[in-house]
Write an enzyme that holds these catalytic residues in place. Sequence first.
Site, PDB file in Angstrom:
ATOM      1  N   LYS A  69      35.630  38.107  47.594  1.00 53.22           N
ATOM      2  CA  LYS A  69      36.554  39.133  47.093  1.00 53.22           C
ATOM      3  C   LYS A  69      35.833  40.381  46.607  1.00 53.22           C
ATOM      4  CE  LYS A  69      37.828  36.121  43.858  1.00 53.22           C
ATOM      5  NZ  LYS A  69      36.701  35.128  43.843  1.00 53.22           N
ATOM      6  N   HIS A 199      34.619  30.589  34.725  1.00 53.13           N
ATOM      7  CA  HIS A 199      34.147  31.948  35.029  1.00 53.13           C
ATOM      8  C   HIS A 199      34.197  32.733  33.728  1.00 53.13           C
ATOM      9  CE1 HIS A 199      33.608  35.879  36.609  1.00 53.13           C
ATOM     10  NE2 HIS A 199      33.600  35.479  37.869  1.00 53.13           N
ATOM     11  N   GLY A 240      30.058  36.630  37.176  1.00 51.35           N
ATOM     12  CA  GLY A 240      29.850  37.368  35.932  1.00 51.35           C
ATOM     13  C   GLY A 240      28.430  37.881  35.770  1.00 51.35           C
ATOM     14  N   GLU A 277      29.223  31.356  41.512  1.00 53.42           N
ATOM     15  CA  GLU A 277      30.021  32.182  42.440  1.00 53.42           C
ATOM     16  C   GLU A 277      29.753  33.665  42.165  1.00 53.42           C
ATOM     17  OE1 GLU A 277      33.903  30.958  41.227  1.00 53.42           O
ATOM     18  OE2 GLU A 277      33.744  28.997  42.151  1.00 53.42           O
ATOM     19  N   PRO A 278      28.507  34.110  42.317  1.00 57.04           N
ATOM     20  CA  PRO A 278      28.217  35.514  42.007  1.00 57.04           C
ATOM     21  C   PRO A 278      28.817  36.465  43.041  1.00 57.04           C
ATOM     22  CG  PRO A 278      26.313  34.454  42.981  1.00 57.04           C
ATOM     23  CD  PRO A 278      27.333  33.382  42.798  1.00 57.04           C
ATOM     24  N   GLY A 279      29.442  37.538  42.561  1.00 58.27           N
ATOM     25  CA  GLY A 279      29.928  38.588  43.455  1.00 58.27           C
ATOM     26  C   GLY A 279      29.130  39.856  43.200  1.00 58.27           C
ATOM     27  N   TYR A 320      40.741  51.289  35.360  1.00 53.21           N
ATOM     28  CA  TYR A 320      40.657  50.323  34.254  1.00 53.21           C
ATOM     29  C   TYR A 320      39.737  50.842  33.150  1.00 53.21           C
ATOM     30  CZ  TYR A 320      42.502  47.292  37.896  1.00 53.21           C
ATOM     31  OH  TYR A 320      43.262  46.762  38.898  1.00 53.21           O
ATOM     32  N   TYR A 381      33.628  45.504  43.966  1.00 49.28           N
ATOM     33  CA  TYR A 381      35.032  45.822  43.694  1.00 49.28           C
ATOM     34  C   TYR A 381      35.312  47.308  43.948  1.00 49.28           C
ATOM     35  CZ  TYR A 381      34.336  41.282  41.691  1.00 49.28           C
ATOM     36  OH  TYR A 381      33.987  39.963  41.540  1.00 49.28           O
TER      37      TYR A 381
HETATM   38  N1  PLP Z   1      34.676  33.465  41.069  1.00 51.14           N
HETATM   39  C1  PLP Z   1      35.957  33.725  40.726  1.00 51.14           C
HETATM   40  C2  PLP Z   1      36.907  32.586  40.639  1.00 51.14           C
HETATM   41  C3  PLP Z   1      36.370  35.040  40.460  1.00 51.14           C
HETATM   42  O1  PLP Z   1      37.638  35.283  40.117  1.00 51.14           O
HETATM   43  C4  PLP Z   1      35.415  36.094  40.554  1.00 51.14           C
HETATM   44  C5  PLP Z   1      35.799  37.483  40.280  1.00 51.14           C
HETATM   45  O2  PLP Z   1      36.878  37.843  39.938  1.00 51.14           O
HETATM   46  C6  PLP Z   1      34.108  35.780  40.942  1.00 51.14           C
HETATM   47  C7  PLP Z   1      33.764  34.447  41.165  1.00 51.14           C
HETATM   48  C8  PLP Z   1      33.031  36.839  41.052  1.00 51.14           C
HETATM   49  O3  PLP Z   1      32.748  37.417  39.825  1.00 51.14           O
HETATM   50  P1  PLP Z   1      31.557  38.456  39.636  1.00 51.14           P
HETATM   51  O4  PLP Z   1      31.720  39.522  40.665  1.00 51.14           O
HETATM   52  O5  PLP Z   1      31.721  38.955  38.251  1.00 51.14           O
HETATM   53  O6  PLP Z   1      30.275  37.716  39.817  1.00 51.14           O
END
Ligand code: PLP
Length: 423
Positions: A69, A199, A240, A277-279, A320, A381
């Site tokens: 995402k 998370h 996060g 789950e790093p994004g 935001y 994002y």
């Molecule tokens: N995992 C879940 C379930 C999420 O909702 C998100 C972001 O909204 C992420 C992982 C990724 O978070 P981040 O980009 O802060 O690492």
Amino acid sequence: MAGEAKFIEATMEKPLSRDDLIRFIRSVISDEQQQEADPFYVLDLGATRSLLHTWFHHLPMLQPFYAVKCNPNPAFLKEMAALGTGFDCASLAEIETVLSLGVSPDRIVFANTCKPESHIKYAAKVGVNLTTFDSNCELQKIKKWHPKTALLIRIKVPETSNTATFEFGSKFGALPEEIVPLLRAAREAKLQVVGVSFHVGNRAINSHAFEDTIEVAKTTFETAAQLGLPKMHILNIGGGFTSGPNFTETASDMKVTFHKHFPKEVLGNAGLRIMAEPGRFFANSSFTLAASIIGKRNRGEAKEYWMNDGVWGSMSFLRYGRDEVNCTPLAIKKPVCKGMKTWSSTVYGPTCDSSDIVLKGYELPELDVNDWLVFHDMGAYTSSCGNDFNGFKTSAIPTYIAYQRNDGQLIGTDPSGEQFSIV
Ligand code: PLP
């Protein structure tokens, strides 16, 4: 796949310097063949590889499942797949995208606690067998459509330890008093809960939220054992993370916490799998955005500009109240010299929305139509969160891929897949 590994070996695993990125962008906007008028992204593959290297250097025990995402750019996903990460998918469409890259379903976690039934059915059909839940309703849907999937109970991050810039409030995670009833309900439904997930929220400022929630997770493991459930073996600590010095500190605190709560497992003796789950960590600094000036107005000493991307496009985070973008103006017709006079400037986005304002009171040299602004660290994002308001299509913003070969040569791939080199 073997070909891709060779490609990775032959290229540098470090980010392009800011100067090289600007050189790359200059080349794209001045080359008549490549010339762009619309905004475009540059994906720096060296930055992505170096981030993965940093991740495993500091947290070798933590398997990253990239959160699609955050930025589902196809070239970026392909790179992450070639580098061997797993993927956190939130929907049928994201699973479909990742599978289309040749990634096997066991490298996917379906990390959305509330899934439409059709998406659950699809996960069952394609063999995605790990998902999250935090309600009884979700358990009943899963029992009906995908009873063989393994489950992670998502727990809520303790409120007192939440320091994230964008936390998840009351929407996600089982409350402490809901954990036992949910574990019992799963057992009654003959579903297998194999671990815990959480998370801490986007851009966690420090590691306390991780430490405190890992402790709650450990308690949940113990609760499950007391209820007589089969031994849990997965801890999913979500996203996060941010890159930079903050990451080094978070990683070292986290290792201490793992050892404190799961000592044997971290040493590999009891088979605990720890995943994340790093994004933002991987996507943010991998992408740079270039947008051009499309209009101008002088109001006394103040300068006002319009550019072709804005808060309904790549900069939706400004809606935001998050304004940590790094703006480096790049003038093409009149090269910016050090010491050049600057003016307090406003930069508007292209839509008819009066709140579509990207910069206000920002010092810029005098710009003209067709000059460019370059925004670094624009991968998280951004393109995934904009929309098509007023017909400016965020998802259609093209991406150039940049990397440096081991001999130092800067190579680019344009959005149609043509390669070019930069002298
Ligand atoms: N995992 C879940 C379930 C999420 O909702 C998100 C972001 O909204 C992420 C992982 C990724 O978070 P981040 O980009 O802060 O690492």
